[in-house]
Structure formats: C-alpha cells, structure tokens
Scaffold this motif. Structure first.
Motif, PDB file in Angstrom:
ATOM      1  N   MET A 102       0.861  -1.181   0.000  1.00  0.00           N
ATOM      2  CA  MET A 102       0.000   0.000   0.000  1.00  0.00           C
ATOM      3  C   MET A 102       0.894   1.227   0.000  1.00  0.00           C
ATOM      4  SD  MET A 102      -2.471  -1.325   3.090  1.00  0.00           S
ATOM      5  CE  MET A 102      -3.481   0.136   3.084  1.00  0.00           C
ATOM      6  N   THR A 103       0.533   2.246  -0.768  1.00  0.00           N
ATOM      7  CA  THR A 103       1.315   3.481  -0.798  1.00  0.00           C
ATOM      8  C   THR A 103       0.412   4.678  -0.558  1.00  0.00           C
ATOM      9  OG1 THR A 103       1.073   3.619  -3.208  1.00  0.00           O
ATOM     10  CG2 THR A 103       3.070   2.572  -2.367  1.00  0.00           C
ATOM     11  N   ARG A 105      -1.814   5.580   1.448  1.00  0.00           N
ATOM     12  CA  ARG A 105      -3.216   5.465   1.792  1.00  0.00           C
ATOM     13  C   ARG A 105      -3.389   4.392   2.850  1.00  0.00           C
ATOM     14  NH1 ARG A 105      -5.467   1.608  -2.260  1.00  0.00           N
ATOM     15  NH2 ARG A 105      -3.741   1.001  -3.607  1.00  0.00           N
ATOM     16  N   ARG A 106      -4.466   4.494   3.581  1.00  0.00           N
ATOM     17  CA  ARG A 106      -4.688   3.571   4.695  1.00  0.00           C
ATOM     18  C   ARG A 106      -5.757   2.522   4.393  1.00  0.00           C
ATOM     19  NH1 ARG A 106      -1.817   5.381   9.269  1.00  0.00           N
ATOM     20  NH2 ARG A 106      -0.305   6.827   8.415  1.00  0.00           N
ATOM     21  N   ARG A 121       3.125  -0.999   4.131  1.00  0.00           N
ATOM     22  CA  ARG A 121       2.550   0.323   3.915  1.00  0.00           C
ATOM     23  C   ARG A 121       3.684   1.331   3.818  1.00  0.00           C
ATOM     24  NH1 ARG A 121      -0.419   1.525   8.634  1.00  0.00           N
ATOM     25  NH2 ARG A 121       1.085   3.122   9.246  1.00  0.00           N
ATOM     26  N   ASP A 123       4.378   5.198   3.332  1.00  0.00           N
ATOM     27  CA  ASP A 123       3.716   6.512   3.317  1.00  0.00           C
ATOM     28  C   ASP A 123       4.609   7.532   3.995  1.00  0.00           C
ATOM     29  OD1 ASP A 123       3.438   6.024   6.064  1.00  0.00           O
ATOM     30  OD2 ASP A 123       1.369   5.352   5.873  1.00  0.00           O
ATOM     31  N   TRP A 158       0.450  -3.198  13.060  1.00  0.00           N
ATOM     32  CA  TRP A 158       1.466  -2.621  12.187  1.00  0.00           C
ATOM     33  C   TRP A 158       2.755  -2.386  12.959  1.00  0.00           C
ATOM     34  CZ3 TRP A 158       0.727  -2.272   7.075  1.00  0.00           C
ATOM     35  CH2 TRP A 158      -0.584  -2.264   6.587  1.00  0.00           C
TER      36      TRP A 158
END
Length: 306
Positions: A102-103, A105-106, A121, A123, A158
C-alpha cells in the motif's frame, strides 16, 4: 551503466527463461472467465528455487530483481513477484510472502491482498509491515487483471520497520516500472503473434505496412522503458527511478490503444489473453501518482541537484 550482464546474472536469467516457458505459465481462459489467473505452480517453482532472494545477492542486487520482474510480467498469468523480489531483500527481515503493498493510503483496494501473508505500507510516516491471517482481508470484485482485496481488520498490528523510507519508495518505483514495461511487452508479443496468423484480403495483417509501422513504433517506445528500468535499478537514484516510471507510464495509454486497434473485436473478448496485460496496465499506470507526478518529481530532484 553496463549493458553486459555478469556471469551470475546470465545464469539467473537463463534459468528464469526456462521457468517462464514451463509449467504453470501457459495461457488458457480462467474457469470463471475472470480477467486474471494466479499461477500457484509458477509461484512455488520460483520460491523453492530461491529466485525471490536474488536481490539480496551482492553480484545480482536490484538490477537482477528488476529484470526478473520484467520477464515475469510478460506472462499472461499472475504471481506476486515485485514486492518479494525487489522490496523484501531491502527490509532487513524475512517477511512471509506473497506480499501486498500500500502506498500513501490507509485503505481501499490493494492488489494481491487476497493471497498475501504480509502487507507493507509505504507513506509519509515511514514503512510499516503487518502479518495477515484468515479474516483480515476481504476479496473484492474488479475488472483489473489482478486479485484485489481490502483490509477489514481495524486492529491489524502494524510494525514500523527500521529502513530508509525514501529508498524503499524508490525501489517500489523501479519494481512498478518493470511491471509496466513487462506487461506492455507481453501484450505486444501477443498482438504480433496475432497479426502474423490473422489474414485479411488474402494476406496476414502483419504484412501491411501501416500495421508494421505502428507496431514497430510501439516496440521502439518500449525499448527505452526496459533500459531506463535497469539503469534506475543499478544507480538506485531517486531521479532515475522517477524518470523511468514517469516515462513508462506516459507511453502506456497509446500503446494500449494500438494493441487493441490491431486485435480488432478479438481484443475485447476474454478468449484472447490481451486483456490480461491491458487491464493490469489500467491499474499500474496510476500507481505512485502516474506519469505527471513522477516526471515532476524527477525535474525537482534534477534541478535541486544542479
């Protein structure tokens, strides 16, 4: 950059080519006529023979991972190779794979989540990882030629990874570029095979000069995408990575148009594999901001360093 592969790279690519032409890679329509098929056989073969770990070898590194991703993306079947081959060796820990990414965004739809065992993730807060269990992900219906899913477990654990987030983002740019370039090349190869066999007015379509010119132009546009990808993987420079992704994203719309133009109505059906590549491209060309964002980033980096 050096254009000749070293001995280890030559051996890796030779073995990969044999696997890419072997069991689990052949085209056939999916049982439910979906736009994607996940090849368990191919994925297992690559995993068991250590191909996903090539990027961790000093004599191979990111450039070998990029070349491998490009070759595998030319296939009509799906496997998760980009994150496993390019990112996992740079994370400092052996995350279970397949890996979804994921980049910036949640939430929302993420490719490869339905079969992923871990998710990354990337970010502004850094790079985080979480392990996935049954019930953490819901598979989503999609026209994109990827298995798509969303995280439904709000309590996912996470962990922030002790890595350079900028470097990981650049590696992901390179991986996505390799996927884009490989998918376009796979689609072009399929169309070239079609125009050699399909006849009109008593001649193969590929014998007409107009068709030859357009396909040659598509091939000429694609060649720099491959070498820009390898250059970015070798240099590991942010500007090079942004240039590679920006350029490759920018040519994808015209190439997809041309590929479908020469397939005619057959290109709109699920009876030919062209959709396996072009519907991946619909998703890939918007990753990490698409062409304009990456070309602007490249300009900013180059002018700042001038």
């Amino acid at each position: 950059m050096y254009f000749e592969p070293n001995e280890d790279m030559t051996a890796l690519l030779s073995g990969l080519e044999q696997i890419a032409l072997g069991e689990g890679t052949e085209w056939e329509p999916s049982g439910d006529w979906s736009r994607q098929v996940w090849s368990h056989t191919l994925d297992r073969t690559l995993d068991e023979n250590g191909y996903y770990d090539a990027g961790a070898e000093e004599s191979l590194g990111a450039i070998a991972a990029a070349a491998m991703i490009w070759r595998l993306s030319r296939l009509s079947v799906n496997i998760e190779a980009a994150a496993s081959a390019m990112l996992r060796p740079a994370l400092g820990e052996d995350l279970p794979r397949p890996i979804a990414v994921m980049t910036d965004r949640r939430g929302g739809a993420v490719r490869f989540l339905p079969m992923a065992k871990a998710v990354l993730r990337i970010d502004g807060d850094g790079v985080h990882a979480a392990l996935l269990s049954d019930g953490d992900v819901r598979e989503l219906p999609t026209i994109n030629a990827y298995p798509m899913g969303e995280i439904v477990n709000d309590a996912l654990e996470w962990r922030r990874l002790d890595v350079d987030a900028g470097r990981i983002r650049d590696l992901w740019r390179i991986a996505v570029t390799a996927e884009l370039a490989g998918a376009m090349r796979g689609g072009l190869d399929a169309v070239i095979a079609h125009v050699k066999d399909r006849e009109q007015f008593g001649r193969p379509l590929g014998a007409f000069q107009g068709v030859q010119h357009r396909l040659a132009m598509a091939s000429a546009r694609l060649e720099p995408a491959y070498w820009l990808t390898l250059k970015a993987a070798q240099e590991l420079d942010s500007a090079d990575a942004a240039i590679a992704l920006g350029y490759t994203s920018s040519i994808s719309t015209q190439i997809v148009y041309d590929l479908h133009q020469f397939m005619g109505a057959m290109g709109l059906t699920l009876e030919h594999p062209l959709h396996r590549w072009t519907y991946r491209l619909r998703h890939l060309r918007s990753e990490l901001g698409g062409a304009s964002t990456n070309l602007q980033l490249a300009a900013d980096r180059l002018w700042r360093n001038a």
